[in-house]
Scaffold this motif. Structure first.
Motif, mmCIF file in Angstrom:
data_model
loop_
_atom_site.group_PDB
_atom_site.id
_atom_site.type_symbol
_atom_site.label_atom_id
_atom_site.label_comp_id
_atom_site.label_asym_id
_atom_site.label_seq_id
_atom_site.Cartn_x
_atom_site.Cartn_y
_atom_site.Cartn_z
ATOM 1 N N UNK A 21 0.833 -1.201 0.000
ATOM 2 C CA UNK A 21 0.000 0.000 0.000
ATOM 3 C C UNK A 21 0.866 1.248 0.000
ATOM 4 N N UNK A 22 2.159 1.066 -0.293
ATOM 5 C CA UNK A 22 3.094 2.188 -0.266
ATOM 6 C C UNK A 22 2.977 3.032 -1.544
ATOM 7 N N UNK A 23 1.992 3.905 -1.551
ATOM 8 C CA UNK A 23 1.767 4.873 -2.629
ATOM 9 C C UNK A 23 1.891 4.299 -4.033
ATOM 10 N N UNK A 24 1.123 3.283 -4.345
ATOM 11 C CA UNK A 24 1.209 2.763 -5.711
ATOM 12 C C UNK A 24 0.706 3.778 -6.745
ATOM 13 N N UNK A 25 1.347 3.760 -7.911
ATOM 14 C CA UNK A 25 0.973 4.671 -8.985
ATOM 15 C C UNK A 25 0.574 3.893 -10.235
ATOM 16 N N UNK A 26 0.152 4.637 -11.248
ATOM 17 C CA UNK A 26 -0.316 4.008 -12.486
ATOM 18 C C UNK A 26 0.873 3.523 -13.311
ATOM 19 N N UNK A 27 0.820 2.277 -13.763
ATOM 20 C CA UNK A 27 1.789 1.766 -14.725
ATOM 21 C C UNK A 27 1.009 1.312 -15.956
ATOM 22 N N UNK A 28 1.300 1.966 -17.085
ATOM 23 C CA UNK A 28 0.637 1.601 -18.336
ATOM 24 C C UNK A 28 1.406 0.431 -18.929
ATOM 25 N N UNK A 29 0.760 -0.701 -19.097
ATOM 26 C CA UNK A 29 1.424 -1.924 -19.564
ATOM 27 C C UNK A 29 1.701 -1.800 -21.063
ATOM 28 N N UNK A 30 2.980 -1.793 -21.466
ATOM 29 C CA UNK A 30 3.295 -1.582 -22.886
ATOM 30 C C UNK A 30 2.970 -2.803 -23.749
ATOM 31 N N UNK A 31 2.860 -2.643 -25.055
ATOM 32 C CA UNK A 31 2.789 -1.373 -25.789
ATOM 33 C C UNK A 31 1.353 -0.872 -25.763
ATOM 34 N N UNK A 32 1.167 0.341 -25.391
ATOM 35 C CA UNK A 32 -0.202 0.801 -25.156
ATOM 36 C C UNK A 32 -0.394 2.239 -25.602
ATOM 37 N N UNK A 33 -0.963 2.427 -26.747
ATOM 38 C CA UNK A 33 -1.175 3.789 -27.230
ATOM 39 C C UNK A 33 -2.111 4.600 -26.330
ATOM 40 N N UNK A 34 -3.030 3.947 -25.640
ATOM 41 C CA UNK A 34 -3.936 4.693 -24.767
ATOM 42 C C UNK A 34 -3.886 4.107 -23.366
ATOM 43 N N UNK A 35 -4.026 4.964 -22.372
ATOM 44 C CA UNK A 35 -4.044 4.501 -20.994
ATOM 45 C C UNK A 35 -5.481 4.368 -20.537
ATOM 46 N N UNK A 36 -5.907 3.144 -20.308
ATOM 47 C CA UNK A 36 -7.250 2.883 -19.830
ATOM 48 C C UNK A 36 -7.144 1.840 -18.721
ATOM 49 N N UNK A 37 -8.212 1.640 -17.955
ATOM 50 C CA UNK A 37 -8.157 0.601 -16.918
ATOM 51 C C UNK A 37 -7.890 -0.780 -17.497
ATOM 52 N N UNK A 38 -8.157 -0.958 -18.802
ATOM 53 C CA UNK A 38 -7.906 -2.262 -19.420
ATOM 54 C C UNK A 38 -6.446 -2.465 -19.805
ATOM 55 N N UNK A 39 -5.657 -1.386 -19.787
ATOM 56 C CA UNK A 39 -4.257 -1.507 -20.201
ATOM 57 C C UNK A 39 -3.298 -1.011 -19.132
ATOM 58 N N UNK A 40 -3.819 -0.669 -17.948
ATOM 59 C CA UNK A 40 -2.941 -0.118 -16.913
ATOM 60 C C UNK A 40 -3.191 -0.825 -15.595
ATOM 61 N N UNK A 41 -2.187 -0.793 -14.735
ATOM 62 C CA UNK A 41 -2.329 -1.378 -13.399
ATOM 63 C C UNK A 41 -1.762 -0.406 -12.374
ATOM 64 N N UNK A 42 -2.090 -0.656 -11.127
ATOM 65 C CA UNK A 42 -1.544 0.116 -10.025
ATOM 66 C C UNK A 42 -0.336 -0.652 -9.486
ATOM 67 N N UNK A 43 0.836 -0.031 -9.466
ATOM 68 C CA UNK A 43 2.022 -0.719 -8.927
ATOM 69 C C UNK A 43 2.775 0.169 -7.952
ATOM 70 N N UNK A 44 3.421 -0.469 -6.983
ATOM 71 C CA UNK A 44 4.229 0.261 -5.989
ATOM 72 C C UNK A 44 5.595 0.579 -6.604
ATOM 73 N N UNK A 45 6.346 1.421 -5.917
ATOM 74 C CA UNK A 45 7.651 1.850 -6.430
ATOM 75 C C UNK A 45 8.618 0.677 -6.547
#
Ligand SMILES: [Zn+2]
Length: 192
Positions: A21-45
């Motif tokens: 739970x240490x401040x996870x941020x958005x990571x867009x899973x490549x290759x991904x022209x658009x950032x949507x909930x279907x192509x991105x995840x929440x990950x910690x540092x």
């Protein structure tokens, strides 16, 4: 709702790979022209650092994939698959991969960055979007190319079928255009 708030709601504001739970941020899973909930995840540092720096992979940290690989979210499945492949020499990731079933589209996405290709043959050909190319693929030219030594221009939009890869140069592929076998730079093609 912003992308990050959608992902926070989905994950309970936890890293979707290791549950931190240490401040996870958005990571867009490549290759991904658009950032949507279907192509991105929440990950910690911690996870992000190792995703972006394969040489810093700490196998013990990734025991967390034992749980997160069962996520219903395709981008989480894709990252679990890629990370397990990077660690496959450890042994246990292979056992997990044997249980991890991805549908065809998700598997193709997971393979797109070449994390499953062993270090022994790491000349990886990628198209202009970073998608891994294989011998036999069809690609489309994304700009007009003047062919040296031949008297024609290969037009943007031309499909080149059954390409071959230049073994020792990740930036060169070969294919037949206008009946001639030519060398094409990977940066000027898009996988069809
Ligand atoms: Zn994490």
């Amino acid at each position: 709702m912003t992308l990050i708030s959608v992902l926070q709601e989905r994950s309970g504001s936890q890293c979707e790979l290791c549950k931190s739970t240490n401040q996870p941020g958005v990571y867009a899973v490549p290759p991904n022209p658009t950032e949507t909930p279907d192509t991105a995840i929440l990950v910690c540092a911690t996870c992000l650092d190792q995703i972006e720096h394969p040489e810093r992979m700490d196998a013990n940290h990734w025991r967390c994939l034992n749980d997160s690989m069962w996520s219903q979210e395709a981008p989480v499945q894709v990252m679990a698959w890629r990370l397990l492949h990077r660690l496959i020499a450890e042994g246990w990731p292979k056992d997990l991969l044997d249980m991890l079933y991805l549908d065809d589209d998700t598997l193709a996405w997971a393979q797109a960055t070449g994390d499953h290709v062993s270090n022994d043959d790491k000349v990886i050909h990628r198209d202009s979007n970073g998608v891994v190319l294989s011998a036999g693929d069809t690609v489309t030219l994304i700009k007009d190319l003047t062919v040296k030594g031949a008297n024609f221009t290969a037009k943007r939009g031309t499909a080149v079928r059954g390409i071959s890869l230049v073994a020792d140069n990740a930036e060169h592929i070969e294919g037949r255009v206008n009946g001639q076998q030519i060398v094409i730079l990977t940066q000027f093609v898009k996988k069809s």
